[in-house]
Structure formats: C-alpha cells, structure tokens
Design a protein around this motif. Structure first.
Motif, PDB file in Angstrom:
ATOM      1  N   SER A  41       0.801  -1.223   0.000  1.00 47.66           N
ATOM      2  CA  SER A  41       0.000   0.000   0.000  1.00 47.66           C
ATOM      3  C   SER A  41       0.833   1.272   0.000  1.00 47.66           C
ATOM      4  O   SER A  41       0.274   2.364  -0.111  1.00 47.66           O
ATOM      5  CB  SER A  41      -0.930   0.011   1.221  1.00 47.66           C
ATOM      6  OG  SER A  41      -1.797  -1.096   1.207  1.00 47.66           O
ATOM      7  N   GLN A  42       2.143   1.159   0.145  1.00 50.03           N
ATOM      8  CA  GLN A  42       2.992   2.347   0.155  1.00 50.03           C
ATOM      9  C   GLN A  42       4.134   2.257  -0.859  1.00 50.03           C
ATOM     10  O   GLN A  42       4.222   3.053  -1.773  1.00 50.03           O
ATOM     11  CB  GLN A  42       3.562   2.578   1.564  1.00 50.03           C
ATOM     12  CG  GLN A  42       2.523   3.009   2.576  1.00 50.03           C
ATOM     13  CD  GLN A  42       2.192   4.493   2.522  1.00 50.03           C
ATOM     14  OE1 GLN A  42       1.288   4.952   3.195  1.00 50.03           O
ATOM     15  NE2 GLN A  42       2.895   5.256   1.758  1.00 50.03           N
ATOM     16  N   ASN A  43       5.008   1.265  -0.698  1.00 52.07           N
ATOM     17  CA  ASN A  43       6.196   1.227  -1.543  1.00 52.07           C
ATOM     18  C   ASN A  43       5.881   0.940  -3.010  1.00 52.07           C
ATOM     19  O   ASN A  43       6.383   1.636  -3.907  1.00 52.07           O
ATOM     20  CB  ASN A  43       7.178   0.188  -1.002  1.00 52.07           C
ATOM     21  CG  ASN A  43       7.915   0.687   0.231  1.00 52.07           C
ATOM     22  OD1 ASN A  43       8.204   1.869   0.358  1.00 52.07           O
ATOM     23  ND2 ASN A  43       8.198  -0.210   1.155  1.00 52.07           N
ATOM     24  N   VAL A  44       5.052  -0.075  -3.263  1.00 51.23           N
ATOM     25  CA  VAL A  44       4.723  -0.397  -4.654  1.00 51.23           C
ATOM     26  C   VAL A  44       3.934   0.736  -5.322  1.00 51.23           C
ATOM     27  O   VAL A  44       4.283   1.167  -6.431  1.00 51.23           O
ATOM     28  CB  VAL A  44       3.968  -1.733  -4.737  1.00 51.23           C
ATOM     29  CG1 VAL A  44       3.478  -1.992  -6.151  1.00 51.23           C
ATOM     30  CG2 VAL A  44       4.875  -2.883  -4.279  1.00 51.23           C
ATOM     31  N   ALA A 103       4.925   3.364  -8.558  1.00 52.79           N
ATOM     32  CA  ALA A 103       4.018   3.598  -9.686  1.00 52.79           C
ATOM     33  C   ALA A 103       3.746   5.083  -9.881  1.00 52.79           C
ATOM     34  O   ALA A 103       3.687   5.573 -11.021  1.00 52.79           O
ATOM     35  CB  ALA A 103       2.711   2.843  -9.459  1.00 52.79           C
ATOM     36  N   VAL A 104       3.573   5.818  -8.789  1.00 56.34           N
ATOM     37  CA  VAL A 104       3.319   7.262  -8.878  1.00 56.34           C
ATOM     38  C   VAL A 104       4.492   7.973  -9.545  1.00 56.34           C
ATOM     39  O   VAL A 104       4.317   8.821 -10.436  1.00 56.34           O
ATOM     40  CB  VAL A 104       3.054   7.852  -7.474  1.00 56.34           C
ATOM     41  CG1 VAL A 104       3.132   9.379  -7.508  1.00 56.34           C
ATOM     42  CG2 VAL A 104       1.695   7.417  -6.961  1.00 56.34           C
ATOM     43  N   ALA A 123       6.783   7.472  -0.113  1.00 51.85           N
ATOM     44  CA  ALA A 123       5.460   8.098  -0.106  1.00 51.85           C
ATOM     45  C   ALA A 123       4.706   7.690  -1.362  1.00 51.85           C
ATOM     46  O   ALA A 123       5.305   7.441  -2.413  1.00 51.85           O
ATOM     47  CB  ALA A 123       5.595   9.616  -0.045  1.00 51.85           C
ATOM     48  N   ALA A 124       3.403   7.599  -1.247  1.00 56.30           N
ATOM     49  CA  ALA A 124       2.561   7.260  -2.397  1.00 56.30           C
ATOM     50  C   ALA A 124       1.748   8.486  -2.815  1.00 56.30           C
ATOM     51  O   ALA A 124       2.080   9.169  -3.773  1.00 56.30           O
ATOM     52  CB  ALA A 124       1.650   6.081  -2.059  1.00 56.30           C
ATOM     53  N   ILE A 125       0.710   8.822  -2.056  1.00 60.73           N
ATOM     54  CA  ILE A 125      -0.149   9.950  -2.419  1.00 60.73           C
ATOM     55  C   ILE A 125       0.623  11.259  -2.372  1.00 60.73           C
ATOM     56  O   ILE A 125       0.563  12.068  -3.306  1.00 60.73           O
ATOM     57  CB  ILE A 125      -1.366  10.002  -1.485  1.00 60.73           C
ATOM     58  CG1 ILE A 125      -2.209   8.737  -1.642  1.00 60.73           C
ATOM     59  CG2 ILE A 125      -2.223  11.231  -1.770  1.00 60.73           C
ATOM     60  CD1 ILE A 125      -3.336   8.616  -0.645  1.00 60.73           C
TER      61      ILE A 125
END
Length: 390
Positions: free
Chosen positions: A221-224, A228-229, A264-266
């Motif tokens: 939910s974070q690294n992958v 992608a982002v 970080a993702a978002i």
C-alpha cells in the motif's frame, strides 16, 4: 532565479505539512492501539517525522529525483486494529525491528520481493479495507455521541473535500486541535520534545501478528504504489537503495516507537508534478524543502500528541476516520476488482470478501491478530477457488 526556487520550495513545504497533519491522528491512534503509553507514542511520532525528513533529504539529493519518504499510514491503521499483543509494547517494538529487516531484505533478496508481488492485489487490498473499516466508522459513532463537537469538524471536511480536497484532512485536524485548546484547562499540553526508548523483545505471536502484516501492508500500500506514482511522472526509483534506506531507518527508529517509514505514495505526486517545477530535473528541490519542513515539525509532535490525548472522546478518532475514507474507498474498490478471465465474478470475489471480513472482525487467535488471519484466509481461498474460476 528566485521564482525558480520559490515554486518547488513552496510545494515541498505544503506536501510535508499536508502529509504530517492529514495522518497524524491515524499514526497516534495506531501506536496507542498497539500498546504504547502517551510518552512512547509521542516519542514514536517525533522519531518518525525526523526519519522522514532525513531520508527524504538524503534520497532526493543523492539521486536528484523527487523521492519522498513518509510514515506508513496503512501500517498505523493496522496497528490501531491489532489490539493487545502477547509481550506488550516491547514485543511490538521487536516486531517493528523485524519489519525493518524484512523491508531491507525485500530490497536485497529478489525472491522476497517476488513473494510480496505474488500476493493477489485484491487480497492485500481487502485486508487493508478490513483493517480500516473500524477506524472509518469512528466519525459516525462520534457524531452520535458528541454532535456539537464533531459536527463542525465533519462539515468543514466535507466543504473542503468539494473545494480544496488536499486541505480537507489537515483542516479537520486543525479544527479538532482548536476544540481541544478551547476546552483545555490551562497550558499543560505544551511539551518539550522527549524520546522514550524501549528494549525490544521478540515473540512468534508479535512477529506473525504484527511484523508480517505490517510489512505486507507497507509494501503493497505504500512502496509499490509509490514506485508507480513516480513512474507515471517519468521517474525511476532506485528500488534496492530505497528499501535498504527505509528499512534501516525503521530498525533504528523502532526502539523509540517508530513503526515504519517507506516511499510516499499519495504525497509523492505533488513534488513530482509540473506544479512543483516545469523542469523535471529541478523537482527534487521540492523534496529538499519537504525534508527540512519535516525536521522542523518533528519537535512539535510531542505537543500535538499531548493535545490529542487531552481531546474529548471521539473528536480525534473522527478526524482519523475522515482522513482514511479515501484510502478505504480505494482499498475496497481494489478488493472487489475481478481479474480478466476469472469466470464467475461472484465466486472470484469470495477470497477478497473473506479477507475483508476476517480482518475487520478484530479477532485474535493464538495471540495473532485478525489482519494476518484475513490475509491467510484470502490467499488459501484464492488458491482453492482459483481452478474453478479460471
């Protein structure tokens, strides 16, 4: 020249402030839910924020790319639903150490990375959605129990979701703090930053029930998604280097109460976007500003934690639930996605539904929390029903 620096710096400051304030209540709830006392939870927040700042500064400067490090918000949500762990807080701290080791190993050992990738995405998302459900119900309960205090927070959040969604959760958190300050008796919530260290202990129940689910949810939910982002923005992530750095940071911060840091993702999207700088080669400057801002915010975490602890029941919990609604919606949508060629859609959704329900149930079996059993049930049903739905 001044304007070329001002734009990424302002974006970096905003991304750091939004990232910290939008999920501060979630992380605090997670640490407290896992057994930390107020001093230990405040210590964890100070160290997490400082680790985010240092790691972001180092990564973005080392590779001249907009690489942002954050704390694991889904991981904190997982901790909030875990409940008491055999061995208490020292065993939980030991699980944090193991989580960091697993993150490092994921970067260095390719089969381990493939193992995480082999977990069906709907199952991982269903586990996360199940973990988030009780937290996302908190605003509903709080609105019934404390309508005069909680209703203004909910209304502000809804209005800003319409006109300035990026600031909805930080503003709701800010209003909750205002409510607490107004109702507080004196200024006892003003605190100097302090660290509380715990000698970790290790138990099978904590490793299986906390470390493994925390590792899975942080990776999935974070690294992958973080990779992608950045890929969508045209940047490649130095995967091995980033995993070793964030995993080592998690290990170092664990005795002070830090549960996990990761890509970080978002919040990674803003520094990597044209809004940060028209020139992609200059956007890493936003992450430098982000890192510095995190270091400035870190000492304030103790005071913020004391304010949250002084809040009337339900007020801060409602902020945490509101902040997680978007994540819950995305996880639920991912859990219900049926892959191409899966056959009977109703049967294909059964593994994810089982993972969701078991994770949301909050049960503990053999000292191991529900998230692990939800993941196991989902994977087993996926394997058993796979032939029929394929």
């Amino acid at each position: 020249m001044g304007r070329s620096w001002a734009q990424p710096v302002s974006v970096g400051v905003v991304s750091a402030v939004v990232g910290v304030t939008s999920s501060f209540a979630v992380v605090l709830a997670g640490l407290r839910g896992a057994g930390a006392d107020p001093a230990q939870a405040a210590s964890g927040l100070v160290v997490l924020t400082a680790l985010m700042g240092v790691a972001t500064l180092w990564l973005s400067r080392r590779f001249r790319r907009p690489l942002t490090v954050a704390w694991s918000t889904p991981g904190a949500a997982l901790l909030a639903s875990t409940g008491a762990v055999a061995g208490g807080w020292p065993a939980v701290v030991g699980a944090f150490v193991v989580t960091g080791v697993l993150i490092v190993a994921t970067g260095l050992v390719r089969p381990l990375g493939r193992l995480v990738a082999a977990i069906p995405a709907p199952i991982a998302q269903a586990m996360l959605a199940g973990v988030l459900l009780p937290l996302c119900l908190a605003p509903v309960r709080a609105l019934v129990e404390q309508p005069l205090l909680v209703a203004p927070i909910v209304v502000l959040w809804v209005v800003l979701q319409r006109f300035a969604p990026r600031w909805a959760s930080p503003a709701a958190f800010g209003l909750a703090l205002v409510v607490v300050i107004v109702l507080a008796d004196g200024w006892g919530w003003l605190r100097a930053p302090a660290l509380a260290f715990t000698v970790p202990s290790f138990s099978v129940a904590a490793v299986v029930g906390v470390a493994l689910p925390l590792w899975v949810v942080t990776m999935a939910s974070q690294n992958v998604p973080g990779v992608a982002v950045l890929a969508a923005a045209g940047y490649t992530v130095p995967w091995r280097y980033a995993m070793v750095l964030t995993g080592a940071g998690t290990v170092l911060g664990a005795p002070a109460g830090a549960h996990a840091i990761n890509l970080a993702a978002i919040t990674a999207a803003l520094p990597a976007s044209p809004e940060s700088h028209p020139d992609p080669a200059r956007r890493w400057v936003a992450c430098q500003a982000n890192g510095v801002t995190c270091l400035v915010l870190a000492p304030l975490a103790t005071t913020l934690a004391a304010l949250v602890a002084a809040a009337p029941p339900g007020v801060v919990e409602s902020v945490a639930g509101l902040a997680l609604l978007a994540t819950f919606g995305a996880a639920l949508a991912g859990a219900l996605t049926v892959p191409e060629g899966a056959g009977d859609a109703a049967v294909a959704r059964v593994p994810a539904a089982a993972a969701f329900l078991l994770s949301a149930a909050g049960v503990t079996v053999a000292g191991i929390g529900a998230a692990f059993w939800g993941l196991v049930a989902g994977v087993v049903l996926h394997l058993v029903l796979g032939r029929r739905t394929g």
